[in-house]
Structures are given as structure tokens and as C-alpha cells.
Write an enzyme that holds these catalytic residues in place. Structure first.
Site, PDB file in Angstrom:
ATOM      1  N   ASP A 282     -95.900   2.189 -32.018  1.00 44.13           N
ATOM      2  CA  ASP A 282     -95.950   1.812 -30.598  1.00 44.13           C
ATOM      3  C   ASP A 282     -95.493   3.042 -29.816  1.00 44.13           C
ATOM      4  OD1 ASP A 282     -95.287   0.962 -28.044  1.00 44.13           O
ATOM      5  OD2 ASP A 282     -93.710  -0.430 -28.688  1.00 44.13           O
ATOM      6  N   GLU A 300     -98.611   1.022 -25.120  1.00 46.81           N
ATOM      7  CA  GLU A 300     -97.539   0.063 -25.401  1.00 46.81           C
ATOM      8  C   GLU A 300     -97.746  -1.260 -24.664  1.00 46.81           C
ATOM      9  OE1 GLU A 300     -93.292   0.895 -24.204  1.00 46.81           O
ATOM     10  OE2 GLU A 300     -92.885  -0.121 -26.110  1.00 46.81           O
ATOM     11  N   GLU A 301     -98.087  -1.173 -23.401  1.00 46.56           N
ATOM     12  CA  GLU A 301     -98.262  -2.405 -22.628  1.00 46.56           C
ATOM     13  C   GLU A 301     -99.421  -3.233 -23.191  1.00 46.56           C
ATOM     14  OE1 GLU A 301     -98.007   0.614 -21.169  1.00 46.56           O
ATOM     15  OE2 GLU A 301     -96.294   0.539 -19.773  1.00 46.56           O
TER      16      GLU A 301
END
Ligand code: AR6
Length: 506
Positions: A282, A300-301
Site C-alpha cells: 500500500d 492507497e485511497e
């Protein structure tokens, strides 16, 4: 019984009270307003030994001015004078000394004068030279030791991060340091790196403090000097012995002899699809999940949006420290997607086909590691930052069991965080080598990165390049990137020029 030497109220030596008999309980190690602790008290109280406390440099009259401070500058060059961060000059000198198997007192003097040019004709090194000539323990003892002290001094930014307060007259305060931190601070004193500490006289900034740089120990040979230097050099011999690094389990990147790991590179595919069953990276923020609950919509989001169970980690995960990562096992992917950033679209439900482990967790493992965010791209060509990224990647990649899956990653830190893709790829290769795990690297449609990385890896494998060798090469590369601010050629090219077999034939 009457004593022969007259009446006495004295007691015997054995009746004096000594520390072990006092048995005062100290309680847990803790810091306070007046007690600065330079080791991480949390880690220490768990019994894991003295690790350096995180912190930042403070250039202020209440604190020791550190040689690695970005606020410490010096002028270099004759014709065209440029203003450089002093640590760049120091670390260049010390790192070239540390690469030698033996260094002479002349080498040492030249290095020290490079970052203390004002003292060229004032400082003398004759006492040290005489001791070296006498070769007190035989076998080139001092010339072999100098490079090791240089290597120890170079670790200052990593070992003493928290600002060290000055103990000022009229104020009660205390400071706790580990022996390794002290050794590193003294190695810097040996190399005379402390700024603003050479001037004397009533107007000098540190006129009310003792001297610390070792210059006055090196000159004016006398038999006293000889004995003092023997004792000091013995101290450095002990603290630079390899098995003395007990305060951190992070590698010393200058002495890692691992070779390149297994690598797969692809320009198509993603970490989450093609990397199924591997440890998936991540590209995180230190605040786990980054902008997932705001407007952020990059790797990441997106990961958190398609695996929403990951969001719960925000409930309990404190901001990550420089040597920390978060590993999440068993999250479920609920959605499919396409696009990235503004083009992101929800593409319907995801059919989860993963098996579950003995604890009924889905076999998905994600590791969150946060890269540094470079406002200026040039900031990354600096060994303090390179080492930070190596340590961060390594702590994410390091396995905890004997048989761990390989790692799926890609352009970590190279989008929102502005990193150099080639540099970050090499850093991840080194960290994976040290962690003894293979890498599947997805370049996210970057065809030239794919080819460049493949060729570079091939060269490094055929040349049997070690991590330490690459680390030293990165030092040289960073040095070429400094000064004018412009970038001279890319890293892959630099590696090619320095490592290609044809070079050794020339
Ligand atoms: N698989 C492989 N590579 C990918 C994928 C994917 N699924 N998605 C993106 N890339 P970025 P950073 C590549 O900007 O620079 C967030 O807000 C693609 O080339 O997400 O480390 C975090 O919360 C992309 O440009 O990572 C942090 O605050 C590159 O990876 C911050 O962004 C980098 O993706 C981290 O930024």
C-alpha cells in the site's frame, strides 16, 4: 581494643555504603520536561533495548547545533563560491574515508580541513601521526581503525535524531543516551564535525561551554598525549567492533552483502490483481488511509475504497514512525474499479475467490509503508532520505516467519509524493534483497521503466552486485545530483556506466 594509630572515629573501607546496596528502584524509564531521553522509552520499557528516539533537528541556542543540520552551511570552491549544507561536505569526506581499508593521518587531516578550512594552518596532527608511526598494537592498527570511526560518525542523523538540549547554568535538567549514541557523538567529535565549536574567546557563541572537537588532542606530541590517545583509540576500537550494534535490528546498509533478489517486472497489471497471494504494498500516508475519507483517490485511497474493511485501521493506528509499517491480513475486496484519480470509476461488485487460512482469514496480506513526500524533487538525492526510505521499505518487507510470500509493488512514493521512479525501484530491490524476498514490480504502463529496470537488474545480477556496493553507488549518485540543483543523467544510466563489464576492460 585500643588502636595503635591513636583514637579514631573512622570506619573501615568495607563499611562504606555502595550503589548496589542502596537498591533504589528507578521505575520505568520516562522523559519529562527536565529529563530528555534520546532513546525510545516505549521500546525500551518493552525490553527491546535502546532504540533511538525519533525527533527532528532544532537549530537553536538552547540545543546542541548538530553537524547534520540543514541550517549549517559553509562556502566551498575558490573561483565560484557556493553555499553548501555543511553535512554534505562532511558526509562526502567521511564516506570516502569509510570506504578505504586503511586511511592515513594525512587522509584524516585532509578530510577534517575540507569542512574546517579556516583552521588549515592552525591545527596540527603531529601527535596522532607519531602514534600512528609507532603503530602501538601493530598490524596497521590506527589506519584500519580510522575508516571505522568515519563510518560510525556518519550514522549520526540516524542514531541521534532528537535535539539534544544544552544543560544551562541555573537550570536543573538531565539527559539520557545509549552507549551507541554516545559512541557516535564522540566519533563526530573525533572528526571535528561540530559546528560553531572551534572558536574561543569571550565573543564566541559557545564561550561558556568546554571544547568538544578533538583537534587539541591531535597536536603537540608529548608522552602524555601518546598515552591519552592510546586510551581513546582503544575506546573507538571497542565501540566500532562489529558485534557492538545492539540497539537496532535495522541493517547497516554499508555492510550488507546480499545479492539482488528474484524480480518480475511488468508494465501491465496491478498490485491487487496480478499480485494476488503476494504481500501487496500500500503506497501509504503515515496517517493510514491518507485521504480515503476526503477527496484523495490515488493508490492507497482506491485500495481502501475497494477493500473498505481497511478503513477500520484508522480507528486505532497511530501515525506511523519512520521505522514502522502496518500489516493487514484478511481484508476482502468488495468492488472492482477502473481508472485512477479523476478517471476512477466503480465497476461493480468483486467476486472474491481467495481461500481462507486456519484462522478463517482471507489470504490477502497488505503492507502499508509511507514514502517521504518530496516538495522539491532534489531533496531525495540525499543519503539521509535514501537511508530513511531503505529502512522503511525493509521494515515492511522483512518477514516474520521462515517461509513468506514474495512482494507485489511498483512506483511507491512516485506519484503524489513526487519520488524518482528509478531511485525508488533500486531502493525497493535493495530492501527486498536484504529481506530475502522476491519482487513483482508493476510499472503501471510505464514501458521505459520496465525495460530500464529489467536491464539494470540483469546487469546487477550478472555483476553479482551486493547491497552494500549499491549503497555506495547511491552515495556517489547523490553527490552528482547536488550543487547546481540540476539532475545529471538518470540512475539506471549511472549504474550502467559504473557497473558495465566493459568498464573494467577499459
Ligand atoms: N498497482 C500498481 N501501481 C499503481 C497502482 C496499482 N494499483 N496504482 C497506482 N500505481 P500514489 P505515492 C502507480 O501517488 O506517491 C495517497 O494520498 C502509479 O504509477 O498513490 O506513494 C496516500 O495516502 C502511481 O503514480 O503513491 C499518500 O498520502 C504510483 O503508483 C500518498 O498518496 C504512485 O501512486 C502516497 O503517494
Amino acid at each position: 581494643k585500643k588502636r595503635e594509630d591513636g583514637p579514631s572515629s573512622c570506619c573501615l573501607l568495607k563499611d562504606m555504603k555502595r550503589i548496589p546496596q542502596c537498591d533504589n528502584k528507578l521505575g520505568r524509564l520516562d522523559f519529562s520536561k527536565t529529563h530528555t531521553v534520546l532513546v525510545d522509552v516505549g521500546v525500551f520499557n518493552c525490553g527491546a533495548g535502546p532504540m533511538p528516539q525519533d525527533g527532528r533537528d532544532v537549530w537553536h541556542s538552547d540545543f546542541v547545533k548538530m553537524p547534520y543540520s540543514q541550517s549549517s552551511h559553509m562556502k566551498t570552491g575558490f573561483m565560484t563560491q557556493t553555499n553548501k549544507v555543511r553535512w554534505e561536505v562532511i558526509s562526502k569526506q567521511l564516506s570516502s574515508l569509510s570506504k578505504k581499508t586503511t586511511a592515513s593521518v594525512n587522509n584524516l587531516e585532509e578530510a577534517i580541513i575540507k569542512y574546517n578550512p579556516k583552521y588549515k594552518d592552525q591545527w596540527s596532527f603531529d601527535a596522532l601521526s607519531s602514534l600512528a608511526k609507532a603503530d602501538p598494537k601493530g598490524d596497521n592498527y590506527l589506519p584500519k581503525l580510522f575508516p571505522k570511526i568515519a563510518e560510525l560518525a556518519l550514522r549520526l542523523p540516524e542514531l541521534v535524531k532528537k535535539a539534544v538540549p544544552l544543560l544551562k547554568r541555573g537550570h536543573t535538567a538531565s539527559i539520557t543516551l545509549s552507549q551507541t549514541q554516545i559512541a557516535c557523538l564522540l566519533a563526530n567529535a573525533f572528526f571535528c564535525t561540530y559546528p560553531h565549536r572551534n572558536a574561543s574567546g569571550p565573543k564566541a557563541e559557545y564561550h561558556s561551554y568546554p571544547s568538544i572537537n578533538f583537534t587539541s588532542l591531535f597536536g603537540h606530541w608529548s608522552s602524555r598525549k601518546k598515552q591519552k590517545l592510546r586510551a581513546i583509540m582503544h575506546y573507538f576500537q571497542e565501540v566500532t567492533a562489529k558485534d557492538n550494534r545492539t540497539d537496532t535490528d535495522l541493517p547497516n546498509w554499508r555492510s550488507c552483502n546480499k545479492k539482488m533478489p528474484k524480480l518480475h517486472v511488468a508494465s501491465h497489471g496491478t498490485i491487487e490483481n496480478e499480485g494476488k497471494g503476494m504481500l501487496q504494498v500500500d503506497f501509504a500516508s503515515s496517517w493510514i488511509g491518507g485521504g480515503v475519507l476526503g477527496s484523495g483517490l490515488v493508490q492507497e485511497e482506491i485500495l481502501f475504497i475497494i477493500n473498505p474493511e481497511l478503513i477500520v485501521s484508522r480507528l486505532f493506528t497511530e501515525k506511523l514512525g519512520d521505522k514502522e509499517c502496518l500489516i493487514v491480513t484478511g481484508s476482502q475486496q468488495f468492488s472492482n474499479y477502473c481508472g485512477f484519480g479523476d478517471t476512477f470509476q466503480w465497476m461493480g461488485p468483486h467476486e472474491e475467490r481467495l481461500n481462507r487460512d486456519e484462522w478463517a482469514r482471507l489470504q490477502r496480506q497488505i503492507v502499508a509503508i509511507d514514502a517521504l513526500h518530496f516538495k522539491q524533487r532534489s531533496e531525495q538525492y540525499n543519503m539521509i532520505n535514501v537511508t530513511r526510505e531503505l529502512n522503511k521499505a525493509y521494515c515492511g518487507f522483512k518477514g516474520h516467519r521462515p517461509n513468506e510470500p514474495d512482494i507485489a509493488t511498483g512506483n511507491w512514493g512516485c506519484g503524489a509524493f513526487n519520488g524518482d521512479k528509478q531511485l525508488k525501484a533500486v531502493i525497493q530491490l535493495m530492501a527486498a534483497a536484504q529481506a530475502k524476498r522476491g519482487l513483482a514490480f508493476f510499472t503501471f504502463e510505464d514501458e521505459s521503466l520496465k525495460q530500464g529496470l529489467q536491464q539494470t537488474h540483469h546487469l546487477l545480477v550478472t555483476e553479482r552486485t551486493t547491497v552494500e556496493k549499491l549503497y555506495r553507488l547511491l552515495e556517489d549518485y547523490c553527490a552528482t545530483q547536488q550543487g547546481s540543483g540540476s539532475v545529471h543523467g538518470d540512475l539506471f544510466e549511472f549504474i550502467r556506466i559504473n557497473f558495465s563489464p566493459s568498464r573494467s576492460l577499459l
